[in-house]
Scaffold this active site. Sequence first.
Site, PDB file in Angstrom:
ATOM      1  N   ASP A 103      27.421  -5.857 -89.460  1.00 22.84           N
ATOM      2  CA  ASP A 103      26.030  -6.721 -89.324  1.00 22.84           C
ATOM      3  C   ASP A 103      25.303  -7.427 -88.467  1.00 22.84           C
ATOM      4  OD1 ASP A 103      25.958  -8.674 -91.492  1.00 22.84           O
ATOM      5  OD2 ASP A 103      26.296 -10.172 -89.869  1.00 22.84           O
ATOM      6  N   GLU A 135      23.024  -2.743 -88.867  1.00 26.04           N
ATOM      7  CA  GLU A 135      21.887  -3.557 -88.894  1.00 26.04           C
ATOM      8  C   GLU A 135      20.791  -4.085 -88.106  1.00 26.04           C
ATOM      9  OE1 GLU A 135      21.006  -8.146 -91.891  1.00 26.04           O
ATOM     10  OE2 GLU A 135      22.591  -8.091 -90.079  1.00 26.04           O
TER      11      GLU A 135
END
Length: 585
Positions: free
Chosen positions: A280, A321
């Site tokens: 993330d 990401e």
Amino acid sequence: MSKLRHLGMILILVVFTTACQPAAPPVTPPALPSTATNTPAPTATLTPPPPTTTATPLPPPTLSNPAAGRAPLSVSPVGSDGALPPGTDGFPWWNDTIFYEVFVRSFYDSDGDGVGDLAGLISQLDYLNDGDPTTTGDLGVTGLWLMPIQQSPSYHGYDVVDYYAVDDEYGSNEDFLRLVEAAHARGMRVIIDLVLNHTSSQHPWFQQANDPASAKRDWYVWAEEPGPRGWQKTANGYYYALFWEGMPDLNYKNPAVTAEMYEVIRFWLDDMGADGFRLDAIKHLIEEGHAVENTPSTHAWLADFYAYYKSLNPEAFTVGEIWSNSQEIRPYLEAELDSAFEFNLADAILSAALSGRSTTISLAQESVTAIYRPGQYSTFLSNHDQTRARSQLFNDAQAKVAATLQLTFPGVPFIYYGEELGMQGAKPDENLRRPLQWTAEGGFTTGAPWRGYYDDLAERNIAAQEDEPASLLNHYRALIRLRNEHEALRIGAWQVVPTAHRSVYATLRTSDEETLLVLVNLGGKPVEDYALTLPARHFVAGTQPALLLGTGPLNAPVINTQGGCDAYIPVPQLAAYGSYILQFE
Ligand SMILES: [Ca+2]
Ligand SMILES: [Ca+2]
Ligand SMILES: [Ca+2]
């Protein structure tokens, strides 16, 4: 969930063999470009830190190691002697994988409390992949990305309070071990969301760090005076929290933080059997002055991280990401991460499906294939942070076009749960993450769902689409099955085929084994005047096409002396929004 509805497979077709020029000698296709550069050796040297003393001890799992005792199944796409598929022609396994992004809270609730859980996910794995490559009533995906499952006070889980425990609402660590075992038995790998950049402000580390005298103080980023953005005031100074005051950034300039997170990584790979991580917000890991993304410190940390997790398991997979353009993503894929989500490409696919202009997507795809090593990027249409793909399009026919463009392209495809039904939703975030629509009544829970269903539930649900041969769900099933069965779609070379019509998208996918032509009419009207220019040195005189996807009569190409074709109309009329895949023998 086992109805045999398989759109487009081996439908009856008529082949018109227009006069092939017999004079041309057979032309041997050239050798394909080498693709042997997929698993670079780590460039960083690294000594893993000593075992941390601060890890929360867990009782040893009572289940057997999930890597042991996998059922000896023949699984899509390759399958051999009970092992998960190792990859095709030197490509890593993830290029044979189609991932499905699961929000556990919204997938399936096993106990009626309205919150999806791991037991619910396990109970419904047959919907995703039943482990039998001969059945077609399952979606056929071969990987799962679980959004955060670690202990968290929020509904979404991106603010973790215990990195070593599955969230109580989702189940237990033993449930996760059961999930991995069940998924592996079906030929599906499991990766989990890993949130390295920040913790919850309720994490015990941060609670302790509030005390300036605490040994945990330096685990977070503190200052006497706030910077321009992201700084939160406390009685004892300011802390940095880029996204939200409840998610303070960890301080990776402190080796103790790195050591702790290395233990977290080891725990999930070694003890819990995860196959990798989705990382993330990884571009924000380490700040340098006012620079808060893509800093040299972040790249250096990830180079060490890459060497570390590959030392634990060379087959472990990471996808980052990095919400940036392709040029900024690319440096992360030099021995820092295995893959990263291609945001520009996702935008281009949806934009092309919406506008009906084929160059919108083919130019974007040419850019992607030029920038990355072959297949080493991850494709998607939308994710849990974005307006759902179907809500960015006008109709299900455009959603089918978008699915074809994604799933016939190289890379590692990720499908956001419900995308295969055309589930809709726009911000706020909770509305991007609603319960999966199983039946006309919902079917997600026997209780009250944690968030309401979208209002098209009665018409748009899995049960209804299973029964409709032309549904979006059955289009996804057909595409996934073809990708699992045809290596050219997974690891083959890719090139644009010039066409005379702006709405027509045509590409060749070629491997040592096969040559496939992907043909899509992006427009809402049938098209006939779209003559293709087949590239030289790919075809032999007398070659016959067969339809793997789509229906209609077929023309054979007239192969010229260069092994191409100057004006080829394989299907006399392309249906509005029609998708076709042809195989040449
Ligand atoms: Ca539940
Ligand atoms: Ca199956
Ligand atoms: Ca950070």
